[in-house]
Design an enzyme around this catalytic site. Structure first.
Site, PDB file in Angstrom:
ATOM      1  N   ARG A 116      25.144 -69.197  23.864  1.00  0.00           N
ATOM      2  CA  ARG A 116      26.311 -69.550  24.672  1.00  0.00           C
ATOM      3  C   ARG A 116      25.938 -69.422  26.143  1.00  0.00           C
ATOM      4  NH1 ARG A 116      30.521 -64.361  24.014  1.00  0.00           N
ATOM      5  NH2 ARG A 116      29.704 -63.215  25.790  1.00  0.00           N
ATOM      6  N   GLU A 155      33.742 -64.711  32.094  1.00  0.00           N
ATOM      7  CA  GLU A 155      32.724 -63.816  32.661  1.00  0.00           C
ATOM      8  C   GLU A 155      31.641 -64.593  33.434  1.00  0.00           C
ATOM      9  OE1 GLU A 155      31.361 -61.227  29.476  1.00  0.00           O
ATOM     10  OE2 GLU A 155      33.043 -59.901  29.814  1.00  0.00           O
ATOM     11  N   GLU A 308      39.591 -57.623  28.467  1.00  0.00           N
ATOM     12  CA  GLU A 308      38.858 -57.405  27.219  1.00  0.00           C
ATOM     13  C   GLU A 308      38.379 -55.970  27.141  1.00  0.00           C
ATOM     14  OE1 GLU A 308      35.678 -60.142  26.408  1.00  0.00           O
ATOM     15  OE2 GLU A 308      36.782 -61.809  27.266  1.00  0.00           O
ATOM     16  N   TRP A 316      26.561 -55.002  21.022  1.00  0.00           N
ATOM     17  CA  TRP A 316      25.466 -55.415  21.894  1.00  0.00           C
ATOM     18  C   TRP A 316      24.657 -54.246  22.450  1.00  0.00           C
ATOM     19  CZ3 TRP A 316      27.189 -53.175  26.325  1.00  0.00           C
ATOM     20  CH2 TRP A 316      28.573 -53.166  26.576  1.00  0.00           C
TER      21      TRP A 316
HETATM   22  C1  GLA Z   1      32.614 -59.992  26.742  1.00  0.00           C
HETATM   23  C2  GLA Z   1      32.841 -61.458  26.445  1.00  0.00           C
HETATM   24  C3  GLA Z   1      33.355 -61.669  25.043  1.00  0.00           C
HETATM   25  C4  GLA Z   1      32.572 -60.874  24.027  1.00  0.00           C
HETATM   26  C5  GLA Z   1      32.548 -59.425  24.442  1.00  0.00           C
HETATM   27  C6  GLA Z   1      31.784 -58.536  23.496  1.00  0.00           C
HETATM   28  O1  GLA Z   1      33.810 -59.350  27.013  1.00  0.00           O
HETATM   29  O2  GLA Z   1      33.734 -62.032  27.350  1.00  0.00           O
HETATM   30  O3  GLA Z   1      33.286 -63.055  24.752  1.00  0.00           O
HETATM   31  O4  GLA Z   1      31.265 -61.378  23.923  1.00  0.00           O
HETATM   32  O5  GLA Z   1      31.945 -59.311  25.719  1.00  0.00           O
HETATM   33  O6  GLA Z   1      31.812 -57.207  23.898  1.00  0.00           O
END
Ligand code: GLA
Ligand code: ZN
Length: 696
Positions: A116, A155, A308, A316
């Site tokens: 992505r 992000e 979020e 991760w």
């Molecule tokens: C970020 C991204 C999400 C997801 C989270 C995982 O917040 O915006 O799409 O990948 O990390 O922790």
């Protein structure tokens, strides 16, 4: 647009929900989702962040029926939508047809699709396609009743070193410097034979045989942030053509170095931040608070949104610890105490497939009959009971200075030491404040619109870059009665990473009453520091990592180095300047007695800022007339209400709140229990109490 968040919270109360990715599921699951969302108290979901290939499987071929249905379903259930322009992850067709839309790393590697975020921010093919899909989404859904907010991209943080980005960088430099002569002067290109004779010669800082030009690096960082801001603005402009007033935002990432959020805040109708505190860190609670204080600082001291977070584990990190529902509750209510008016998650339903299949969610893969989901439900119910906190101001009297230019510059190569990490320094100072029970806004030193005079005490733990204008503002702040604590290796460089000439910190030495002539990395094990000033005799501390060869130019010396390369030099000093006072702390200072906490406590006392510390792991915060007390520790604690009230807003301290319930009675907003204002309450491990003064 100020007040973007209030438009949502006025209607919905505290926002609760998360990213919802229905494109990963079939219709039956959508129905179950919506039913479970309602039961959990979800009132807002972010839809479509990664749905581009599902909406436009081939260029110009659109498939909207599924999204129509999802938005209708949500709306029928009374769940509002933060609708994304799905441009964070382009479909394979874009990279396949337009390989030049893919990003290039500093070493020339072109990154592929199949993951992505794979786009070059300068690519016309990407930008045209991103505007086109945003146009389709905005045109189709601008009048959909479920949509309450727009979420551009996700992000933003892409960096690219390709030829097109090089061209754009040159355009940006032309606009900034006008002539090559001025650019050469600004970048000091006479060093190492780097003088440019033609704009076409200028490149991003690609992989090179040895160190880069620090000014070029800093400008490339600024350019990168501005370039992504252009992309965001392009998306926002598309939305605005169809929807003139619902708030548009994107999600920031706390202390993320890729963009300078202070340049973005005017374009963000809502300050929205993603945060994933590491449950494995012993400082998780203090560091999470710092991230919240940054978000509030960006929101000008007002409300902000947690866009979020994880309901339990992320996927991760190398080793992803889970989080108990109790601990999650402390994080959510902590943010609420710090001015956050919404708790959104990544994500609503845990994925069964893809790289994030082990990332927790509000609804785990194991279903609703799980501790995580039951915790999510009870938290949703509690947030409904706390609606009264929405929009209330957080009580704070201290500022922590932190800006991106300084961070970027202080993490470049070839410094006296690579071990003085500015973010670690900021965190270390803030952890002391946190332990002392003091809430601080994180605000930039390099912006003129920050009202320093609103704060009784300003701390500058890691202000490596200090331009003359910022120094003049600090000077005026102190001269006018403010209190300033200045940290190590501060005021060293200007905004292009050139050292200030003269004894350091050249632009501020008259304010601090001290000056240094050399930056001195300390041997492993550090140096002893002896305290000698009035009232602090006998304290002992240790200086670590780096000190400065400092003398007093009129300041009162409080501590000197006792041994090592700086023996006899000033480590800590205090100085009167105008009607205010400065403290100089020229090194990383550790306790047990005579450490950083002692200096900060003395500076807080001096500035008249009361301490709210209630014992290890217990945090107390006042928001409006409401006291939030959080036990972040895994052991029982107590809350001394008289002490907590003594540090609250003046209205609470002076008992002048007009009400028919005396202010010395506090009402628990979650249980309805009433407590005498001088009581001591037990706090179970990871417990949170939210207590209102006066009539709730
Ligand atoms: C970020 C991204 C999400 C997801 C989270 C995982 O917040 O915006 O799409 O990948 O990390 O922790
Ligand atoms: Zn590029």
């Amino acid at each position: 647009m100020a007040g973007g968040l209030a438009r949502l919270t006025d209607e919905l109360g505290i926002l609760y929900g998360g990213d919802y990715n229905p494109e990963q599921w079939d219709r039956e699951v959508w129905r179950e989702d919506v039913a479970l969302m309602r039961e959990a108290g979800v009132n807002l979901v972010t839809v479509g962040v990664f749905s581009w290939s599902h909406l436009e499987p081939r260029p110009g071929e659109y498939r909207f029926a599924w999204l129509d249905e999802v938005l209708d379903l949500l709306h029928d259930a009374g769940i509002a939508v933060d609708l994304a322009t799905p441009v964070a992850s382009p479909p394979p067709w874009l990279g396949h047809r337009h390989p030049e839309s893919l990003p290039t790393t500093a070493d020339g590697t072109v990154l592929s699709y199949g993951s992505r975020n794979q786009f070059c921010p300068s690519s016309d093919a990407y930008r045209t396609a991103a505007v086109a899909i945003a146009e389709q989404v905005a045109a189709r859904y601008a009048r959909h009743p479920a949509v309450r907010m727009w979420h551009a991209g996700n992000e933003y943080g892409q960096v690219c070193f390709c030829d097109r980005c090089a061209e754009r960088f040159r355009d940006w430099l032309r606009a900034r410097y006008g002539t090559l002569d001025d650019l050469n002067a600004a970048w000091a290109t006479a060093v190492w034979s780097q003088e440019y004779g033609d704009w076409a010669e200028i490149l991003p800082p690609r992989v090179a045989p040895y160190h880069h030009n620090p000014a070029q690096e800093l400008d490339f960082r600024r350019f990168g942030s501005d370039l992504l801001l252009d992309l965001y603005r392009e998306q926002k402009a598309v939305v605005r053509r169809h929807d003139r007033d619902r708030p548009v935002t994107t999600n920031l990432m706390g202390f993320f170095g890729g963009i300078d959020p202070h340049d973005w805040r005017a374009d963000l109708d809502v300050v929205a931040d993603d945060a994933y505190p590491d449950p494995a860190s012993p400082d998780a609670a203090a560091d999470a608070a710092l991230v919240n204080h940054l978000a509030r600082g960006l929101a000008g001291g007002g409300s902000w949104l947690r866009m979020e977070q994880a309901a339990s584990a992320v996927s991760w990190r190398e080793h992803n610890l889970t989080k108990s529902p109790e601990r999650l509750r402390t994080e959510v209510l902590q943010a609420l105490a710090h001015g956050c008016d919404g708790a959104l998650f990544f994500q609503w339903r845990q994925a069964r497939s893809g790289p994030e299949r082990f990332h927790s969610a509000m609804l785990p893969v194991a279903g609703a009959d799980t501790a995580v989901h039951q915790g999510v439900r009870s938290l949703g119910a509690e947030l409904r009971a706390l609606r009264g906190l929405v929009g209330e101001p957080v009580h704070r009297r201290v500022a922590l200075l932190w800006d991106w230019t300084s961070w970027w510059a202080a993490t470049q190569v070839a410094l006296p030491t690579a071990r003085l990490d500015p973010l670690a320094t900021l965190q270390a100072w803030h952890r002391e404040l946190w332990r002392l029970g003091v809430v601080a806004d994180v605000v930039p030193a390099d912006r003129a619109d920050v009202a320093l005079h609103d704060y009784d005490l300003v701390l500058a733990p890691a202000q490596y870059v200090l331009d003359n204008d910022s120094a003049a503002r600090l000077d005026a702040y102190v001269a006018g009665g403010g209190h300033l604590v200045w940290g190590p290796f501060g005021g060293v460089a200007d905004g292009l990473s050139h050292l200030h000439a003269g004894r350091s910190p050249a632009p501020l030495r008259h304010v601090l009453g001290v000056s240094a002539e050399e930056w001195v990395p300390l041997p492993d094990g550090g140096s002893a520091v002896a305290w000698s000033g009035a009232g602090v005799e006998g304290l002992r501390g240790t200086a670590a990592t780096l000190g400065e060869r400092t003398r007093s130019d009129g300041a009162d010396v409080l501590a000197t180095y006792d041994d090592g390369p700086l023996a006899g030099c000033v480590a800590v000093a205090r100085h009167a300047h105008g009607s205010g006072r400065t403290w100089y702390v020229g090194t990383a200072l550790a306790g047990p007695a005579g450490g950083l906490g002692d200096v900060l406590r003395a500076a807080l006392d001096d500035a008249g800022v009361p301490l709210g510390g209630q014992g290890p792991g217990v945090e107390t915060v006042w928001r409006g007339g409401v006291l939030v007390a959080i036990n972040h520790a895994d052991r029982a604690a107590t809350l001394d209400l008289a002490a907590a009230r003594a540090v609250g807003p003046a209205a609470v301290r002076d008992a002048t709140v007009p009400t028919d319930v005396p202010t010395d009675v506090l009402t628990d907003l979650l249980t309805g229990a009433r407590h005498d204002g001088s009581a001591t309450l037990p706090l179970a491990p990871y417990d949170v109490v939210v207590l209102a003064t006066g009539r709730p």
